[in-house]
Design a protein around this motif. Structure first.
Motif, PDB file in Angstrom:
ATOM      1  N   GLU A 127       0.866  -1.174   0.000  1.00 49.70           N
ATOM      2  CA  GLU A 127       0.000   0.000   0.000  1.00 49.70           C
ATOM      3  C   GLU A 127       0.898   1.219   0.000  1.00 49.70           C
ATOM      4  O   GLU A 127       1.816   1.318   0.819  1.00 49.70           O
ATOM      5  N   MET A 128       0.635   2.168  -0.921  1.00 49.41           N
ATOM      6  CA  MET A 128       1.560   3.277  -1.165  1.00 49.41           C
ATOM      7  C   MET A 128       0.824   4.602  -1.177  1.00 49.41           C
ATOM      8  O   MET A 128      -0.296   4.692  -1.676  1.00 49.41           O
ATOM      9  N   SER A 129       1.463   5.639  -0.659  1.00 50.96           N
ATOM     10  CA  SER A 129       0.959   6.994  -0.845  1.00 50.96           C
ATOM     11  C   SER A 129       1.355   7.468  -2.241  1.00 50.96           C
ATOM     12  O   SER A 129       2.332   6.978  -2.818  1.00 50.96           O
ATOM     13  N   PRO A 130       0.620   8.438  -2.829  1.00 56.73           N
ATOM     14  CA  PRO A 130       0.916   8.854  -4.205  1.00 56.73           C
ATOM     15  C   PRO A 130       2.322   9.407  -4.410  1.00 56.73           C
ATOM     16  O   PRO A 130       2.845   9.378  -5.525  1.00 56.73           O
ATOM     17  N   ASP A 131       2.949   9.890  -3.336  1.00 55.21           N
ATOM     18  CA  ASP A 131       4.295  10.453  -3.458  1.00 55.21           C
ATOM     19  C   ASP A 131       5.378   9.441  -3.101  1.00 55.21           C
ATOM     20  O   ASP A 131       6.551   9.801  -2.988  1.00 55.21           O
ATOM     21  N   ALA A 132       5.013   8.170  -2.936  1.00 55.09           N
ATOM     22  CA  ALA A 132       5.958   7.168  -2.438  1.00 55.09           C
ATOM     23  C   ALA A 132       7.074   6.887  -3.440  1.00 55.09           C
ATOM     24  O   ALA A 132       6.875   6.913  -4.660  1.00 55.09           O
ATOM     25  N   ARG A 133       8.235   6.604  -2.882  1.00 53.14           N
ATOM     26  CA  ARG A 133       9.384   6.184  -3.682  1.00 53.14           C
ATOM     27  C   ARG A 133      10.156   5.128  -2.881  1.00 53.14           C
ATOM     28  O   ARG A 133      10.450   5.324  -1.700  1.00 53.14           O
ATOM     29  N   ALA A 134      10.479   4.012  -3.523  1.00 58.76           N
ATOM     30  CA  ALA A 134      11.228   2.945  -2.851  1.00 58.76           C
ATOM     31  C   ALA A 134      11.917   2.075  -3.888  1.00 58.76           C
ATOM     32  O   ALA A 134      11.463   1.973  -5.032  1.00 58.76           O
ATOM     33  N   ASP A 135      13.020   1.482  -3.499  1.00 60.09           N
ATOM     34  CA  ASP A 135      13.676   0.445  -4.290  1.00 60.09           C
ATOM     35  C   ASP A 135      13.386  -0.892  -3.645  1.00 60.09           C
ATOM     36  O   ASP A 135      13.296  -0.998  -2.418  1.00 60.09           O
ATOM     37  N   ILE A 136      13.285  -1.915  -4.454  1.00 64.38           N
ATOM     38  CA  ILE A 136      12.959  -3.246  -3.960  1.00 64.38           C
ATOM     39  C   ILE A 136      14.095  -4.180  -4.343  1.00 64.38           C
ATOM     40  O   ILE A 136      14.435  -4.303  -5.516  1.00 64.38           O
ATOM     41  N   PHE A 137      14.674  -4.802  -3.353  1.00 64.13           N
ATOM     42  CA  PHE A 137      15.848  -5.634  -3.554  1.00 64.13           C
ATOM     43  C   PHE A 137      15.618  -7.052  -3.055  1.00 64.13           C
ATOM     44  O   PHE A 137      14.961  -7.261  -2.038  1.00 64.13           O
ATOM     45  N   PHE A 138      16.206  -8.000  -3.754  1.00 65.86           N
ATOM     46  CA  PHE A 138      16.362  -9.349  -3.229  1.00 65.86           C
ATOM     47  C   PHE A 138      17.687  -9.433  -2.473  1.00 65.86           C
ATOM     48  O   PHE A 138      18.642  -8.736  -2.812  1.00 65.86           O
ATOM     49  N   GLY A 139      17.743 -10.324  -1.484  1.00 64.79           N
ATOM     50  CA  GLY A 139      18.980 -10.559  -0.761  1.00 64.79           C
ATOM     51  C   GLY A 139      18.984 -11.927  -0.107  1.00 64.79           C
ATOM     52  O   GLY A 139      17.961 -12.612  -0.079  1.00 64.79           O
ATOM     53  N   VAL A 140      20.113 -12.342   0.380  1.00 64.32           N
ATOM     54  CA  VAL A 140      20.269 -13.667   0.980  1.00 64.32           C
ATOM     55  C   VAL A 140      19.897 -13.625   2.451  1.00 64.32           C
ATOM     56  O   VAL A 140      20.293 -12.711   3.173  1.00 64.32           O
ATOM     57  N   GLY A 141      19.163 -14.605   2.900  1.00 59.81           N
ATOM     58  CA  GLY A 141      18.712 -14.651   4.278  1.00 59.81           C
ATOM     59  C   GLY A 141      19.727 -15.242   5.239  1.00 59.81           C
ATOM     60  O   GLY A 141      20.794 -15.702   4.839  1.00 59.81           O
ATOM     61  N   PRO A 142      19.405 -15.259   6.519  1.00 62.72           N
ATOM     62  CA  PRO A 142      20.374 -15.633   7.550  1.00 62.72           C
ATOM     63  C   PRO A 142      20.574 -17.130   7.731  1.00 62.72           C
ATOM     64  O   PRO A 142      21.463 -17.547   8.459  1.00 62.72           O
ATOM     65  N   GLY A 143      19.767 -17.978   7.088  1.00 62.03           N
ATOM     66  CA  GLY A 143      19.833 -19.403   7.365  1.00 62.03           C
ATOM     67  C   GLY A 143      20.962 -20.154   6.702  1.00 62.03           C
ATOM     68  O   GLY A 143      21.160 -21.331   6.977  1.00 62.03           O
ATOM     69  N   GLY A 144      21.694 -19.522   5.792  1.00 65.20           N
ATOM     70  CA  GLY A 144      22.783 -20.206   5.103  1.00 65.20           C
ATOM     71  C   GLY A 144      22.293 -21.258   4.141  1.00 65.20           C
ATOM     72  O   GLY A 144      21.139 -21.288   3.731  1.00 65.20           O
ATOM     73  N   MET A 145      23.197 -22.182   3.772  1.00 69.77           N
ATOM     74  CA  MET A 145      22.878 -23.192   2.770  1.00 69.77           C
ATOM     75  C   MET A 145      22.655 -24.570   3.369  1.00 69.77           C
ATOM     76  O   MET A 145      22.591 -25.546   2.653  1.00 69.77           O
ATOM     77  N   ASP A 146      22.589 -24.662   4.666  1.00 68.73           N
ATOM     78  CA  ASP A 146      22.309 -25.933   5.312  1.00 68.73           C
ATOM     79  C   ASP A 146      23.300 -27.012   4.899  1.00 68.73           C
ATOM     80  O   ASP A 146      22.945 -28.165   4.656  1.00 68.73           O
ATOM     81  N   ASP A 147      24.567 -26.616   4.787  1.00 76.04           N
ATOM     82  CA  ASP A 147      25.664 -27.519   4.455  1.00 76.04           C
ATOM     83  C   ASP A 147      25.569 -28.118   3.055  1.00 76.04           C
ATOM     84  O   ASP A 147      26.221 -29.110   2.750  1.00 76.04           O
ATOM     85  N   ILE A 148      24.786 -27.489   2.169  1.00 78.11           N
ATOM     86  CA  ILE A 148      24.733 -27.896   0.763  1.00 78.11           C
ATOM     87  C   ILE A 148      25.698 -27.006  -0.011  1.00 78.11           C
ATOM     88  O   ILE A 148      25.788 -25.811   0.255  1.00 78.11           O
ATOM     89  N   ALA A 179      18.398  -2.400  -8.074  1.00 71.45           N
ATOM     90  CA  ALA A 179      17.044  -2.621  -7.569  1.00 71.45           C
ATOM     91  C   ALA A 179      16.328  -3.640  -8.442  1.00 71.45           C
ATOM     92  O   ALA A 179      16.395  -3.588  -9.670  1.00 71.45           O
ATOM     93  N   ASP A 180      15.627  -4.572  -7.826  1.00 73.15           N
ATOM     94  CA  ASP A 180      14.901  -5.609  -8.543  1.00 73.15           C
ATOM     95  C   ASP A 180      13.477  -5.184  -8.881  1.00 73.15           C
ATOM     96  O   ASP A 180      12.798  -5.846  -9.664  1.00 73.15           O
ATOM     97  N   ALA A 181      13.024  -4.110  -8.305  1.00 72.00           N
ATOM     98  CA  ALA A 181      11.779  -3.433  -8.658  1.00 72.00           C
ATOM     99  C   ALA A 181      11.828  -2.065  -7.997  1.00 72.00           C
ATOM    100  O   ALA A 181      12.578  -1.857  -7.041  1.00 72.00           O
ATOM    101  N   THR A 182      11.053  -1.130  -8.511  1.00 73.82           N
ATOM    102  CA  THR A 182      11.031   0.211  -7.944  1.00 73.82           C
ATOM    103  C   THR A 182       9.600   0.705  -7.815  1.00 73.82           C
ATOM    104  O   THR A 182       8.699   0.285  -8.546  1.00 73.82           O
TER     105      THR A 182
END
Length: 239
Positions: A164-185, A210-213
């Motif tokens: 939900e956004m206000s009409p003046d909203a501005r943001a970048d949308i990023f993907f990133g790696v989470g804290p759980g690691g690779m579970d030894d894979i 940015a992966d979306a804006t």
């Protein structure tokens, strides 16, 4: 700059030390859970080329659908996806108001995930959502009768976040790696969005682009600029 960050950790079944690639990306197109998709959205060109979507803030409320695509030259099957989604806003107001991680059931009754944790939805964060395939689920991998997977591109609709956004909203949308690691894979090559290098699977790593804006609607932005210009031109009142 504040950003909306999608944090992902994946576990993969691999052969030897081979690493398989996957890409996770946003689209403005998608369907509800269990509804069949109509091909892969237009943001996708091929595994290495696509467009990061732009949301106009004037729509007020909108969904960003979460898609995943496997490298067509490999056969990796992913059995764990977990993430947070955190909203950081550089202008106006942006709030996460809904989300859903999908668990499609094929006509023969087999499900993608044995466990789905939708996470805790806060004002600016979806915290600790995860999907796990253990003994019965087929995970983020091949299943011919999964109607939310496009076999032509090996792309799968995984869920959505709603903003939900206000009409003046501005943001970048990023993907990133989470804290759980690779579970030894063994580590694999992950791509987030389009146009930048793969991301190393270390907690906190994210895309460089940015992966979306989210951008203000042009009329609103024009009014703000016009108001600012009028203020600068206004003569001072004489004492």
């Amino acid at each position: 700059m504040h950003r909306l960050r999608l944090l992902i950790v994946l576990s993969v079944t691999a052969v030897g030390s081979e690493a398989w690639a996957a890409r996770f990306w946003f689209s403005l197109s998608g369907v509800d859970e269990f509804q069949p998709i109509d091909g892969t959205p237009s943001e996708f060109t091929d595994f290495f080329n696509g467009v990061n979507p732009e949301l106009s803030a004037d729509v007020g409320r909108a969904r960003l659908y979460i898609w995943g695509t496997r490298d067509p030259f490999t056969d990796g099957e992913y059995f764990l996806i977990s993430w947070d989604i955190t909203a950081y806003v550089s202008q106006g107001n942006v709030h996460l108001v809904d989300s859903r991680m999908y668990n499609y059931f094929t006509p023969d009754g087999r499900q993608r995930w044995d466990l789905v944790f939708q996470g805790t939805l806060l004002a600016n964060k979806l915290d600790n959502a995860s999907m796990v395939a253990q003994s019965n689920g087929y995970g983020f991998g091949y299943k011919g009768d999964d109607l939310q997977r496009d076999p032509a591109t090996d792309s799968m609709l995984l869920g959505f976040v709603e903003l939900e956004m206000s009409p003046d909203a501005r943001a970048d949308i990023f993907f990133g790696v989470g804290p759980g690691g690779m579970d030894d894979i063994p580590l694999q090559e992950l791509y987030f969005g389009w146009g930048d290098d793969p991301v190393i699977e270390i907690d906190g790593r994210e895309s460089t682009l940015a992966d979306a804006t989210i951008v203000p609607e042009p009329p609103t932005l024009a009014l703000f600029l016009a108001a600012g210009a009028a203020t600068m031109r206004r003569p001072r009142r004489r004492a």
